[in-house]
Write an enzyme that holds these catalytic residues in place. Structure first.
Site, PDB file in Angstrom:
ATOM      1  N   TRP A 127      24.602 -91.828  58.315  1.00 23.68           N
ATOM      2  CA  TRP A 127      25.249 -90.928  57.344  1.00 23.68           C
ATOM      3  C   TRP A 127      26.753 -90.968  57.613  1.00 23.68           C
ATOM      4  O   TRP A 127      27.181 -90.767  58.752  1.00 23.68           O
ATOM      5  CB  TRP A 127      24.694 -89.511  57.572  1.00 23.68           C
ATOM      6  N   ASP A 208      19.288 -85.673  64.683  1.00 25.73           N
ATOM      7  CA  ASP A 208      19.683 -85.049  63.426  1.00 25.73           C
ATOM      8  C   ASP A 208      18.439 -85.029  62.543  1.00 25.73           C
ATOM      9  O   ASP A 208      17.933 -86.096  62.171  1.00 25.73           O
ATOM     10  CB  ASP A 208      20.811 -85.880  62.779  1.00 25.73           C
ATOM     11  N   ALA A 210      17.308 -83.568  59.081  1.00 18.14           N
ATOM     12  CA  ALA A 210      17.776 -82.880  57.873  1.00 18.14           C
ATOM     13  C   ALA A 210      16.747 -82.922  56.745  1.00 18.14           C
ATOM     14  O   ALA A 210      16.955 -82.318  55.705  1.00 18.14           O
ATOM     15  CB  ALA A 210      19.085 -83.504  57.395  1.00 18.14           C
ATOM     16  N   LYS A 243      17.739 -79.053  52.512  1.00 16.99           N
ATOM     17  CA  LYS A 243      16.868 -79.845  51.637  1.00 16.99           C
ATOM     18  C   LYS A 243      15.469 -79.252  51.558  1.00 16.99           C
ATOM     19  O   LYS A 243      14.934 -79.058  50.474  1.00 16.99           O
ATOM     20  CB  LYS A 243      16.776 -81.294  52.135  1.00 16.99           C
TER      21      LYS A 243
HETATM   22  C1  LMR Z   1      23.801 -86.938  51.535  1.00 21.70           C
HETATM   23  O1  LMR Z   1      23.689 -87.725  52.473  1.00 21.70           O
HETATM   24  O2  LMR Z   1      23.985 -87.318  50.368  1.00 21.70           O
HETATM   25  C2  LMR Z   1      23.687 -85.459  51.796  1.00 21.70           C
HETATM   26  O3  LMR Z   1      23.455 -85.228  53.143  1.00 21.70           O
HETATM   27  C3  LMR Z   1      24.799 -84.680  51.240  1.00 21.70           C
HETATM   28  C4  LMR Z   1      26.080 -84.847  51.983  1.00 21.70           C
HETATM   29  O4  LMR Z   1      26.648 -83.824  52.363  1.00 21.70           O
HETATM   30  O5  LMR Z   1      26.539 -85.982  52.167  1.00 21.70           O
END
Ligand code: LMR
Length: 394
Positions: A127, A208, A210, A243
């Site tokens: 991410w 992590d 999520a 989420k």
């Molecule tokens: C994403 O990866 O799209 C989500 O976790 C939203 C974000 O804050 O980036």
């Protein structure tokens, strides 16, 4: 003063959100930011969330501050949801945070205090906000291979090879389930292999998580985190409620720090509360209280779990539909990986040029690394996307 500022790098996911909004084509398809959408394209407020909020409106008699660590009942409920008794409660320090991002930020701040010289290892890819916050805080980082671009599955050999260079005390960030952005996940035996290696290296795992409940179900999605948590003296876990409870804007998350024993836990707890005080003082409470209400009420909890399961199965169904449409159009099994991936995302594994072509020619918005939000699809847009993927020569 302000003239000395220079422009900061743009977050590519948020930049894509803005570009999508500005596109006037009514055929545009949003596969960008990781927000769940139902078949009509809306992000609903879950039934149990509405009911819990109503209960709060009716019954809450104060908005006075909570503790710096948030409401202890929230910590208890979340520790139970994520860890399900895998670790003794008196070894776990926890603080409520503004969303999962807040938990990651606080974890990295804690790492700065406890292990200033350590390197944080990140999957390649990960991410984008992980490396961004790490760089901002001036923490050292390295990447380990994670994704095999040919098979679109985990590059397990590459991962173990790269993690072989981890030094004692280094931190290794792992996605507990539903890897973002790839959608490719370790199998249970592979998790065991990673745990063995990290133990041998005296590394500290940082999980992590999520998307618990978006992959194979609430329990299965927690299994790897529980396995890791019960295998080390110290583990950090950042969990998000954005989420799985659909409360994105309420900013509800938690950081857990697993300690060797109760004394170490007390010290970690004191440090975590200190860090909350420095950064934002008291954490947001509304979302946390909604989550606690749901998790502690058998009826609300059952309804929440049922709705979450509908969401999960809906995304799995979209995956199957897309991969079978692509099987038909390409006359090959090249896209079968889409049905094997789990969670909201799949990395299509194509070049930024082709991602741009999909956007320009077809109004299909995915992140530049070719991450697609599967929940952005529906029965009408699946054939459009599949044809566009074939036309773009992916
Ligand atoms: C994403 O990866 O799209 C989500 O976790 C939203 C974000 O804050 O980036």
């Amino acid at each position: 003063m302000l003239e000395h500022l220079s422009a900061q790098p743009k977050d590519k996911i948020l930049a894509l959100m803005a570009a999508y909004r500005a596109d006037t084509r009514d055929t545009k398809v949003d596969l960008g930011v990781g927000v769940y959408k139902d078949a009509s394209g809306t992000t609903p407020v879950m039934r149990a969330v509405k009911a819990a909020e109503q209960r709060l409106v009716d019954q809450q008699d104060t908005k006075a501050y909570t503790g710096l660590a948030g409401d202890p009942a929230f910590s208890d409920a979340m520790i139970d949801l994520v860890l399900d008794g895998a670790v003794e409660r008196d070894r776990i320090a926890a603080v409520a945070t503004p969303g999962g991002t807040g938990a990651i930020r606080q974890a990295l701040e804690l790492i700065k205090l406890a292990a200033p010289g350590a390197t944080v290892w990140l999957s390649d890819p990960t991410w984008p906000n992980h490396p961004s916050i790490i760089k901002y805080l001036g923490i050292k980082s390295q990447t380990y291979r994670y994704f095999n671009a040919e098979t679109r599955s985990v590059d397990y050999v590459g991962m173990l090879t790269d993690l072989g260079a981890v030094l004692p005390g280094d931190i290794v960030l792992l996605h507990g389930c539903c890897h973002n952005p790839t959608g490719a996940n370790l199998t249970v035996p592979q998790w065991k292999g990673v745990i063995d290696l990290l133990k041998e290296k005296s590394a500290v795992p940082f999980i992590d998580i999520a998307y618990q409940g978006f992959g194979d179900g609430l329990d299965k999605d927690g299994a790897a985190t529980r396995m890791v948590a019960s295998s080390f003296d110290n583990v950090l876990i950042a969990a998000s409620c954005s989420k799985n409870f659909g409360i994105y804007r309420e900013r509800t998350g938690i950081l857990m720090a697993i300690a060797k024993d109760a004394d170490q836990r007390d010290l970690a707890q004191q440090n975590l509360s200190f860090l909350n005080r420095q950064n934002f003082s008291f954490p947001p409470d509304h979302g946390a209280r909604v989550v606690t209400t749901i998790l502690n009420d058998p009826e609300l909890r059952a309804d929440w779990e049922a709705e979450l399961e509908e969401v999960r199965l809906g995304m799995l169904d979209l995956r199957k539909q897309l991969s079978s449409e692509l099987r038909r159009l390409s006359n090959s099994d090249r896209f079968d990986f889409l049905a094997d991936h789990r969670g909201m995302f799949s990395l299509l594994g194509t070049s930024p040029d082709k991602v741009e072509k999909l956007r320009a020619d077809h109004g299909i918005y995915m992140v530049g690394d070719s991450r697609m939000n599967i929940a952005g699809l529906n029965a009408d847009t699946i054939p459009v996307l599949a044809q566009a993927i074939i036309d773009a020569g992916v």
